[in-house]
Design an enzyme around this catalytic site. Structure first.
Site, PDB file in Angstrom:
ATOM      1  N   TRP A 565       0.689  -1.589  -0.139  1.00 20.40           N
ATOM      2  CA  TRP A 565       0.317   0.313  -0.151  1.00 20.40           C
ATOM      3  C   TRP A 565       1.029   1.701   0.000  1.00 20.40           C
ATOM      4  CZ3 TRP A 565      -4.104  -2.317   3.797  1.00 20.40           C
ATOM      5  CH2 TRP A 565      -5.175  -2.892   3.186  1.00 20.40           C
ATOM      6  N   ASP A 603      -1.031  -7.008  11.352  1.00 18.79           N
ATOM      7  CA  ASP A 603      -2.057  -6.936  10.492  1.00 18.79           C
ATOM      8  C   ASP A 603      -1.197  -6.979   8.966  1.00 18.79           C
ATOM      9  OD1 ASP A 603      -4.233  -5.796  12.193  1.00 18.79           O
ATOM     10  OD2 ASP A 603      -3.583  -4.033  11.696  1.00 18.79           O
ATOM     11  N   HIS A 698     -17.959  -3.475   6.939  1.00 23.09           N
ATOM     12  CA  HIS A 698     -18.373  -2.435   6.112  1.00 23.09           C
ATOM     13  C   HIS A 698     -20.439  -1.900   6.035  1.00 23.09           C
ATOM     14  CE1 HIS A 698     -15.168  -3.671   4.752  1.00 23.09           C
ATOM     15  NE2 HIS A 698     -14.753  -2.508   4.900  1.00 23.09           N
ATOM     16  N   CYS A 730     -13.031  -6.908  10.158  1.00 20.68           N
ATOM     17  CA  CYS A 730     -12.046  -5.729  10.414  1.00 20.68           C
ATOM     18  C   CYS A 730     -12.158  -4.580  11.396  1.00 20.68           C
ATOM     19  CB  CYS A 730     -12.002  -5.281   8.846  1.00 20.68           C
ATOM     20  SG  CYS A 730     -10.787  -3.997   8.048  1.00 20.68           S
TER      21      CYS A 730
HETATM   22  C1  LIG Z   1      -8.446  -1.643   5.287  1.00 18.90           C
HETATM   23  N1  LIG Z   1      -8.135  -0.191   3.871  1.00 18.90           N
HETATM   24  C2  LIG Z   1      -7.298   0.371   4.367  1.00 18.90           C
HETATM   25  C3  LIG Z   1      -6.304   0.250   2.639  1.00 18.90           C
HETATM   26  N2  LIG Z   1      -5.139   0.851   2.384  1.00 18.90           N
HETATM   27  C4  LIG Z   1      -4.645   1.779   3.948  1.00 18.90           C
HETATM   28  N3  LIG Z   1      -3.608   2.824   3.406  1.00 18.90           N
HETATM   29  N4  LIG Z   1      -5.488   1.990   4.234  1.00 18.90           N
HETATM   30  C5  LIG Z   1      -7.142   1.299   5.318  1.00 18.90           C
HETATM   31  O1  LIG Z   1      -7.692   1.065   5.860  1.00 18.90           O
HETATM   32  N5  LIG Z   1      -6.468  -0.632   2.097  1.00 18.90           N
HETATM   33  C6  LIG Z   1      -8.199  -2.168   2.011  1.00 18.90           C
HETATM   34  C7  LIG Z   1      -9.172  -1.011   2.936  1.00 18.90           C
HETATM   35  C8  LIG Z   1      -9.232   0.211   2.435  1.00 18.90           C
HETATM   36  N6  LIG Z   1      -9.774   0.712   3.516  1.00 18.90           N
HETATM   37  C9  LIG Z   1     -10.309   2.557   3.864  1.00 18.90           C
HETATM   38  C10 LIG Z   1     -10.481   1.909   4.701  1.00 18.90           C
HETATM   39  C11 LIG Z   1     -11.264   4.035   4.997  1.00 18.90           C
HETATM   40  C12 LIG Z   1     -10.472   4.715   4.796  1.00 18.90           C
HETATM   41  C13 LIG Z   1     -10.624   6.255   5.224  1.00 18.90           C
HETATM   42  O2  LIG Z   1     -11.151   6.692   6.632  1.00 18.90           O
HETATM   43  N7  LIG Z   1     -10.362   7.185   4.480  1.00 18.90           N
HETATM   44  C14 LIG Z   1     -10.046   8.629   4.552  1.00 18.90           C
HETATM   45  C15 LIG Z   1      -8.902   9.324   5.076  1.00 18.90           C
HETATM   46  C16 LIG Z   1      -7.592   8.497   6.199  1.00 18.90           C
HETATM   47  C17 LIG Z   1      -6.692   9.489   6.813  1.00 18.90           C
HETATM   48  O3  LIG Z   1      -5.454   9.516   6.088  1.00 18.90           O
HETATM   49  N8  LIG Z   1      -6.863  10.844   7.122  1.00 18.90           N
HETATM   50  C18 LIG Z   1      -5.995  11.787   8.351  1.00 18.90           C
HETATM   51  C19 LIG Z   1      -6.163  12.547   7.209  1.00 18.90           C
HETATM   52  C20 LIG Z   1      -7.919  13.119   7.569  1.00 18.90           C
HETATM   53  C21 LIG Z   1      -8.588  14.347   6.884  1.00 18.90           C
HETATM   54  O4  LIG Z   1      -8.962  14.241   5.942  1.00 18.90           O
HETATM   55  N9  LIG Z   1      -8.395  15.602   7.384  1.00 18.90           N
HETATM   56  C22 LIG Z   1      -9.506  16.807   6.865  1.00 18.90           C
HETATM   57  C23 LIG Z   1      -9.268  17.661   8.160  1.00 18.90           C
HETATM   58  C24 LIG Z   1      -9.946  17.170   9.439  1.00 18.90           C
HETATM   59  C25 LIG Z   1     -11.299  17.749   9.745  1.00 18.90           C
HETATM   60  O5  LIG Z   1     -10.887  19.222   9.440  1.00 18.90           O
HETATM   61  O6  LIG Z   1     -12.168  17.155   9.999  1.00 18.90           O
HETATM   62  C26 LIG Z   1      -8.183  17.079   5.700  1.00 18.90           C
HETATM   63  O7  LIG Z   1      -6.667  16.733   5.831  1.00 18.90           O
HETATM   64  O8  LIG Z   1      -8.543  18.381   4.861  1.00 18.90           O
HETATM   65  C27 LIG Z   1      -5.936  11.993   9.545  1.00 18.90           C
HETATM   66  O9  LIG Z   1      -6.988  11.442   9.852  1.00 18.90           O
HETATM   67  O10 LIG Z   1      -4.875  12.695  10.077  1.00 18.90           O
HETATM   68  C28 LIG Z   1     -10.585   9.214   4.244  1.00 18.90           C
HETATM   69  O11 LIG Z   1     -11.351  10.459   4.442  1.00 18.90           O
HETATM   70  O12 LIG Z   1     -10.936   9.167   2.921  1.00 18.90           O
HETATM   71  C29 LIG Z   1     -10.009   4.321   3.239  1.00 18.90           C
HETATM   72  C30 LIG Z   1      -9.284   3.076   2.876  1.00 18.90           C
HETATM   73  N1  LIG Z   2      -5.909  -2.802  12.575  1.00 19.99           N
HETATM   74  C1  LIG Z   2      -6.642  -2.150  11.665  1.00 19.99           C
HETATM   75  C2  LIG Z   2      -6.887  -2.924  10.682  1.00 19.99           C
HETATM   76  C3  LIG Z   2      -7.451  -2.855   9.232  1.00 19.99           C
HETATM   77  S1  LIG Z   2      -7.633  -3.730   7.658  1.00 19.99           S
HETATM   78  C4  LIG Z   2      -8.192  -1.403  11.998  1.00 19.99           C
HETATM   79  O1  LIG Z   2      -8.190  -2.241  12.868  1.00 19.99           O
HETATM   80  O2  LIG Z   2      -8.597  -0.892  11.196  1.00 19.99           O
HETATM   81 ZN   LIG Z   3      -8.921  -5.544   7.838  1.00 23.25          ZN
END
Ligand SMILES: CN1c2c(nc(N)[nH]c2=O)NC[C@@H]1CNc1ccc(C(=O)N[C@@H](CCC(=O)N[C@@H](CCC(=O)N[C@@H](CCC(=O)O)C(=O)O)C(=O)O)C(=O)O)cc1
Ligand SMILES: N[C@@H](CCS)C(=O)O
Ligand SMILES: [Zn+2]
Length: 758
Positions: A565, A603, A698, A730
């Site tokens: 990833w 993980d 989900h 998950c």
């Molecule tokens: C388990 N999964 C994952 C995959 N790949 C990964 N690299 N990580 C994973 O967890 N692949 C398979 C699956 C895919 N599933 C998911 C599930 C959920 C998300 C997700 O929720 N993504 C978030 C972004 C996560 C993140 O990086 N957050 C940052 C930044 C947050 C943000 O947007 N901040 C805002 C300001 C915040 C505010 O004021 O409210 C900004 O920057 O503008 C953090 O937490 O700091 C999403 O929102 O899409 C992805 C894959």
């Molecule tokens: N420890 C991670 C695994 C996601 S695949 C979680 O709980 O989000």
């Molecule tokens: Zn998982």
């Protein structure tokens, strides 16, 4: 003259405009018209971004997923949403995520299954097929996008998924033969091609990426039959393959009656000679010469060295493009303000990749001298990266050279370890746990954002995250779970978080890539040899453990998942990068153990997902992937219990490798298949402990206690009860606390029922 084009552009927007518009629409904060307007603006901007190209993709935009778009276009809509209230887009969102904007207070239907798109980290909604499936074309949304493009004078090339790939991506619930649906599907495609031609489209890009996988004779024959039939349509077809080499499918592809083919020349450069020999004399050959899966600058000199002779041979029959859709890379490198400028100089995101394509086209059309400055600048960047001391760390290389079989081997076999762990942990039968993350609330994300912006200092940020961890521990105490997690509040993402703390990694501010729907990830950039300057998780876990007497799981992401990833190096094999990550995470495991953490979860969500597209390459991958996990995990004492987690569990083909990881406990996804996926473990006599997920995280639906009991009873028919754990599928980060608490209450109650009956 060479023709330039693109297969697809990232639709989420450089500032994730689509994500925010979608989430606001689902919350009811913006109207459908406003959402549609955001979509239209994004398309317009993206077409402008690509205006230098000879042909620009149209139809690559999607409000959720391009495969789901195709299902709606073909009229393959699940019965469960067909007659529900609302417009088509509402029904579309119901299939995508189980509810539309209108149903926010209830969960009316179950969402379509989601799975990964080939070997990427993008997830699509699986087409639902059965022997009864009928298709009925509704191209209105694609035609509306074409109309918008025509109005803006875009040189449009519609993009659709081909009929064979569409069927291949689908799943039949009744075990019927998917290929039997082809005769019913083709008329819809022929009508579609005619409609597109009527709209003035000379070319249509029809994606058949399954041509880079191993196809049996029935699929090969189906290709011939399908494309013979599609000749009846009046548009010219550019049949696009990507994500790998054609190998045995090359002669087949050359036989298909299409006007052009696109191949991934990053992976398939060696196949170009054969293709030129076998292709009919007037077929266009589009070469994907810019890597659409990575973020490194292209070595333009090296590319021109082999591309110029091909151009001399093919002349106007040669088209050039990125290797695949640019969906898998971030939009614009120039937005980045905090990347080390030396590293930034080596990179290219989507917009920069399109610039590279123009430079190549100019060099081919007008000679290298016409782009001399650009080529010199590119050469300097490539050379600086190649020789940079930032990339190479002799100590890491020495450690890799010292890896031997003892590193990945635990002191005792599982049976002896299990006795010692059981004596120490004193867990009940059917122990309950969760997978790691608890809800990532707006407050958590906002706090991290304020910290990043400098409006919150480190002390205050840490205190806020500790508060979240304390809340998480309190909730788990109240629920009566057996093995706790700290909830991962302090982590932005399970991969990026580690990338940020490891040497050899860079991370971007705006390098978002769509993972599914509105969810995005920011893959960290693995540019150099990996090392761990200091402990990454120990203080957080120690803090969480200090709040409870229950065992607190140390929570880490494994080397294979971090690798799969991330944006990875293209100057060394993936296996070497993986071993480097394994050594770094091993240090963290040992530090956690040293700090008294008795249960450590590593993980490997992407280990199975990362299997190469061709089975013939599986064993080589599994060898280094499993060995990397073992190196990471197996340096601990017998008493330390190692867990691993994988989100999907179709393990039939690789169960021996899963067993070979030798984790004491594995938690997996099984609830959607009603535990049937456990058959692989049963048939193999899988020897260690298993936590088969008892509810699908989900979905917003709250699982009921009786259902969980039934699922676990089914599990116990396959796996001895003493080796079963009870947990969700998950992590819970995308769920709300209001959903998590009742769900876990029912899960814990179900475990009690099971224990009482044991
Ligand atoms: C388990 N999964 C994952 C995959 N790949 C990964 N690299 N990580 C994973 O967890 N692949 C398979 C699956 C895919 N599933 C998911 C599930 C959920 C998300 C997700 O929720 N993504 C978030 C972004 C996560 C993140 O990086 N957050 C940052 C930044 C947050 C943000 O947007 N901040 C805002 C300001 C915040 C505010 O004021 O409210 C900004 O920057 O503008 C953090 O937490 O700091 C999403 O929102 O899409 C992805 C894959
Ligand atoms: N420890 C991670 C695994 C996601 S695949 C979680 O709980 O989000
Ligand atoms: Zn998982």
């Amino acid at each position: 003259m060479v023709t330039t084009h693109n297969l697809g552009f990232p639709r989420i927007g450089a500032k994730r405009e689509l994500k925010f518009a979608l989430e606001n629409y689902w919350k009811g904060d913006v109207t459908l018209d406003q959402l549609a307007e955001t979509g239209a603006q994004l398309r317009q901007r993206h077409w402008q971004n690509q205006s230098a190209l000879d042909l620009v993709p149209v139809g690559d935009f999607s409000f959720y997923d391009q495969v789901l778009d195709m299902s709606f276009l073909l009229g393959n809509i699940p019965d469960r949403v067909r007659h529900l209230d609302g417009n088509t887009l509402d029904n579309y969102f119901r299939v995508a995520r189980g509810r539309s904007a209108q149903d926010s207070s209830c969960s009316c239907v179950h969402a379509g299954e989601m799975t990964k798109w080939f070997d990427t980290n993008y997830h699509y909604i699986v087409p639902e097929l059965s022997a009864e499936t009928e298709f009925s074309l509704d191209a209105s949304r694609l035609l509306a996008q074409l109309a918008q493009a025509r109005q803006l004078k875009v040189s449009a090339k519609p993009v659709i998924i081909g009929p064979l790939t569409y069927l291949w991506l689908g799943k039949t619930r009744d075990a019927s033969d998917k290929l039997a649906l082809l005769p019913r599907l083709l008329p819809a495609y022929i009508t579609l091609l005619n409609q597109l031609a009527e709209q003035g489209c000379e070319w249509v890009q029809i994606d058949e990426p399954i041509l880079v996988t191993e196809l049996d004779a029935s699929w090969q024959q189906a290709f011939i039959a399908a494309y013979d039939a599609l000749q009846a349509g009046s548009a010219k077809l550019l049949l696009a393959t990507y994500f790998g080499q054609l190998k045995d499918n090359l002669p087949l592809l050359c036989k298909l009656p299409v006007q052009g083919i696109h191949i991934d020349a990053i992976n398939g450069q060696d196949e170009i000679g054969q293709l030129i020999q076998q292709l009919p004399a007037d077929t266009v050959l589009s070469l994907g010469v810019i890597n659409g899966r990575n973020i490194w600058k292209t070595d333009l000199h090296a590319t021109l060295e082999w591309l110029e002779p091909v151009h001399r041979l093919l002349q106007t029959r040669l088209w050039i493009a990125p290797s695949c859709s640019l969906l898998h890379v971030p939009v614009d490198l120039s937005s980045e303000q905090k990347l080390d400028s030396r590293i930034q100089y080596w990179l290219a995101f989507a917009l920069q990749k399109l610039d590279e394509l123009q430079i190549l086209a100019k060099a081919l059309n007008n000679g290298r001298v016409s782009v001399q400055e650009e080529l010199i600048a590119n050469h300097v960047a490539i050379e600086r990266r190649r020789t940079s001391s930032l990339v190479h760390n002799p100590a890491v290389k020495a450690a890799i050279a010292k890896i031997d079989a003892t590193l990945g081997k635990r002191n005792s076999a599982y049976e002896q370890r299990a006795i010692k762990q059981s004596a120490l942990l004193k867990l009940p039968d059917y122990p309950t746990t969760t997978i790691g993350s608890f809800p990532q609330t707006t407050e958590i994300r906002q706090a991290r954002n304020q910290f990043r912006l400098g409006n919150l200092d480190e002390v205050a940020y840490k205190a806020l995250m500790q508060n979240e961890i304390a809340r998480c521990v309190r909730e788990q105490e109240a629920l009566g779970l057996d093995v706790f997690v700290h909830g991962e509040a302090e982590r932005n993402d399970m991969v990026e978080y580690f990338g940020e703390q490891l040497e050899g990694y860079a991370f971007s501010q705006f390098g978002w890539v769509q993972s599914y729907g509105s969810r995005c990830v920011k893959p960290p950039i693995l540019f150099g040899d990996i090392s761990r300057p200091k402990a990454m998780t120990v203080e957080w876990i120690k803090y969480a453990q200090s709040l409870t007497d229950k065992p607190m799981k140390g929570m880490l992401t494994g080397p294979v998942t971090i690798l799969n990833w991330s944006f990875v190096r293209d100057d060394q094999p993936r296996s070497v990068s993986c071993y480097q990550l394994a050594l770094a995470i091993r240090e963290e495991v040992l530090d956690l153990e040293q700090a008294g953490v008795r249960v450590i979860q590593i993980d490997e969500a992407a280990l199975r997902e990362g299997l190469p597209l061709r089975r013939s390459q599986w064993s080589e991958y599994l060898q280094w992937a499993v060995e990397s996990f073992r190196i990471t995990a197996n340096g601990v004492q017998d008493e330390t219990q190692i867990h691993t987690h994988m989100c999907y569990s179709e393990f039939n083909d690789i169960i021996a490798s899963i067993a070979n990881m030798d984790a004491d406990v594995i938690t997996i996804e099984t609830s959607r298949s009603a535990m049937e996926l456990l058959d692989a473990f049963d048939d193999f006599n899988y020897p260690n402990q298993i936590g088969p997920g008892v509810y699908d995280i989900h979905s917003p639906n709250i699982p009921n206690q009786e259902h969980i009991v039934q699922l676990m009873r089914k599990a116990a028919e396959r796996i001895p009860a003493q080796r079963l754990w009870v947990n969700p599928d998950c992590g819970l980060k995308t769920r709300a606390w209001e959903e998590v608490i009742p769900a876990l209450k029912n899960m814990v109650a179900a475990a009690r029922v099971l224990r009482a009956a044991a």
